[in-house]
Design a protein around this motif. Structure first.
Motif, mmCIF file in Angstrom:
data_model
loop_
_atom_site.group_PDB
_atom_site.id
_atom_site.type_symbol
_atom_site.label_atom_id
_atom_site.label_comp_id
_atom_site.label_asym_id
_atom_site.label_seq_id
_atom_site.Cartn_x
_atom_site.Cartn_y
_atom_site.Cartn_z
ATOM 1 N N GLY A 137 0.772 -1.229 0.000
ATOM 2 C CA GLY A 137 0.000 0.000 0.000
ATOM 3 C C GLY A 137 0.801 1.275 0.000
ATOM 4 N N VAL A 138 2.047 1.229 -0.490
ATOM 5 C CA VAL A 138 2.854 2.453 -0.596
ATOM 6 C C VAL A 138 2.474 3.178 -1.882
ATOM 7 N N ALA A 139 2.047 4.414 -1.745
ATOM 8 C CA ALA A 139 1.675 5.206 -2.918
ATOM 9 C C ALA A 139 2.928 5.689 -3.642
ATOM 10 N N VAL A 140 2.940 5.529 -4.952
ATOM 11 C CA VAL A 140 4.045 5.988 -5.792
ATOM 12 C C VAL A 140 3.477 6.964 -6.813
ATOM 13 N N TYR A 141 4.112 8.140 -6.922
ATOM 14 C CA TYR A 141 3.621 9.194 -7.799
ATOM 15 C C TYR A 141 4.658 9.500 -8.888
ATOM 16 N N SER A 142 4.164 9.901 -10.048
ATOM 17 C CA SER A 142 5.021 10.349 -11.148
ATOM 18 C C SER A 142 4.472 11.671 -11.651
ATOM 19 N N PHE A 143 5.319 12.704 -11.670
ATOM 20 C CA PHE A 143 4.851 14.036 -12.043
ATOM 21 C C PHE A 143 6.035 14.888 -12.498
ATOM 22 N N VAL A 158 8.014 11.396 -0.233
ATOM 23 C CA VAL A 158 7.134 12.487 0.195
ATOM 24 C C VAL A 158 6.383 12.049 1.447
ATOM 25 N N THR A 159 6.036 13.023 2.246
ATOM 26 C CA THR A 159 5.296 12.726 3.458
ATOM 27 C C THR A 159 3.942 12.106 3.121
ATOM 28 N N PRO A 160 3.503 11.114 3.883
ATOM 29 C CA PRO A 160 2.172 10.546 3.652
ATOM 30 C C PRO A 160 1.045 11.555 3.873
ATOM 31 N N VAL A 183 9.733 13.640 -12.002
ATOM 32 C CA VAL A 183 9.933 13.228 -10.613
ATOM 33 C C VAL A 183 9.152 11.945 -10.368
ATOM 34 N N VAL A 184 9.782 11.002 -9.699
ATOM 35 C CA VAL A 184 9.087 9.833 -9.166
ATOM 36 C C VAL A 184 9.197 9.910 -7.654
ATOM 37 N N ALA A 185 8.085 9.730 -6.958
ATOM 38 C CA ALA A 185 8.088 9.874 -5.505
ATOM 39 C C ALA A 185 7.273 8.752 -4.874
ATOM 40 N N PHE A 186 7.705 8.310 -3.700
ATOM 41 C CA PHE A 186 6.918 7.351 -2.934
ATOM 42 C C PHE A 186 6.603 7.963 -1.573
ATOM 43 N N ALA A 187 5.458 7.591 -1.028
ATOM 44 C CA ALA A 187 4.988 8.191 0.212
ATOM 45 C C ALA A 187 5.511 7.416 1.413
ATOM 46 N N SER A 188 6.439 8.033 2.147
ATOM 47 C CA SER A 188 6.984 7.396 3.344
ATOM 48 C C SER A 188 7.817 8.399 4.123
ATOM 49 N N GLU A 189 7.684 8.367 5.442
ATOM 50 C CA GLU A 189 8.554 9.150 6.320
ATOM 51 C C GLU A 189 9.531 8.254 7.065
ATOM 52 N N ASP A 190 9.589 6.997 6.665
ATOM 53 C CA ASP A 190 10.433 6.008 7.336
ATOM 54 C C ASP A 190 11.874 6.158 6.852
#
Length: 375
Positions: free
Chosen positions: A5-11, A71-73, A135-142
């Motif tokens: 369930g990790v969101a991955v964004y491309s923008f 990126v922050t969730p 940019v490719v980004a995944f949502a995680s603060e870990d």
């Protein structure tokens, strides 16, 4: 979505905005407890300057290299409404990503650079501040996940310098400042290897060579000379003010005269083959003339001899006569270089051995030339 369930964004973002939304978390230790913080290496200023120079080299440049962010969730994603495009592959959803801005100075930003910090720094300095950057980004603060992805992205072995050099002559467009000067030497190396009139025809080992010469190359002695030695001696001759190839280097509005450089190389190395036929074309283990140490040392001698050959009208003959005067004192396949205290097969590709042999060949050339002038 990937993993659990990790969101991955491309923008896309304007390059100058990357560091406004993303932090570079450099690796360091706590002053108090010594705990490890961050993960990014230090800025490589020469690399950043090189990228910036490339970005500023033309009004419009192709720069499709994606930056990887975490990126922050707390970032919110709003799906686009409306009709889905025909042929859509349901791997992703189109929409708008909203990143929270720091409410006060000093508060953490909404993203962290995982890969591409040197590019981010260069883009922040480039004149074209609106250049859209993928940019490719995944949502995680870990932080542990950030470090894992940083290692996975950067653990791959970088391209070998030899492979880059072989590819450079095939690239017609602009190149970064650190790569552009390497294009002409590599093209000359290619020409020496492919030209039937060249003494190096078919015997240069390049990354594209399968190992046994390749189609259309001679089977005997194929691939005995490694291209890196030739490239080094060519670059040295071009860059040195006293190099035999330096007068043909581009300057200001005057382009580089690669044809003139090639004629110098062809004349000298043809004379070397003529003078030492018993040592030419053999594997380095049987002939130190074909060894990197021998090639680099003879490259220094090329600069001396060919710098004097300009007015001769017959540079190959001039080089052959100069080499003939020192040939009795050379030991490429047998014997002992008494003056430098090394047997013929003890000369290695180290700075000490190359310098010793280069200096010795230069002294032989000087003595032979001076004796001839006095006579």
């Amino acid at each position: 979505m990937q993993a659990d369930g990790v969101a991955v964004y491309s923008f896309f973002l304007p390059g100058a905005d990357l560091l406004q939304v993303a932090e570079i978390s450099r690796i360091h230790r706590d002053a108090d407890r010594g705990g490890l913080r961050g993960f990014q290496r230090r800025e490589i200023r020469d690399h950043v300057r090189s990228i910036t120079a490339f970005l500023d080299s033309a009004p419009s440049v192709l720069f499709p290299n994606a930056v990887l962010l975490a990126v922050t969730p707390r970032a919110s994603f709003v799906r686009s409404r409306g009709e889905k495009p025909a042929g859509e592959v349901r791997a992703a959803e189109a929409g708008t990503l909203y990143l929270p801005k720091p409410s006060a100075e000093g508060e953490p930003k909404a993203a962290w650079v995982i890969d591409g910090q040197q590019r981010c720094l260069a883009l922040a300095q480039a004149r074209n501040r609106a250049l859209p950057v993928p940019v490719v980004a995944f949502a995680s603060e870990d932080l542990a996940l950030h470090r894992q992805q940083f290692i996975l992205v950067n653990k791959a072995k970088p391209l070998s310098s030899r492979l880059i050099d072989e590819l450079l002559p095939e690239i017609a467009g602009d190149l970064p400042r650190d790569l552009a000067p390497r294009r002409v030497p590599s093209a000359l190396c290619d020409q020496l290897n492919m030209d039937p009139a060249s003494p190096f025809h078919g015997i240069v080992r390049r990354p594209s060579d399968p190992g046994n010469g390749g189609p259309g190359r001679p089977s005997a002695g194929a691939g005995v000379v490694i291209d890196s030695a030739l490239l080094t001696l060519i670059r040295s001759s071009i860059s040195s003010p006293l190099g035999a190839l330096a007068p043909y280097k581009g300057s200001g509005d005057r382009p580089t005269d690669a044809d003139a450089m090639y004629r110098v190389l062809l004349a000298f190395w043809s004379a070397v083959r003529d003078t030492f036929p018993e040592a030419w074309g053999l594997p380095p283990g049987r002939s130190r003339l074909m060894h990197s140490a021998g090639l680099l040392s003879m490259g220094c001698l090329m600069d001396r001899i060919m710098s004097r050959a300009g007015g001769s009208g017959e540079p190959r003959r001039f080089a052959r006569e100069a080499l003939g005067r020192i040939a009795p004192y050379c030991h490429w396949t047998e014997g002992h270089w008494a003056e430098i205290g090394l047997g013929w097969n003890e000369v290695e590709n180290t700075s000490r051995d190359v310098r010793a042999l280069s200096d010795h060949l230069a002294r032989l050339d000087h003595q032979a030339t001076f004796a001839r002038a006095v006579a």
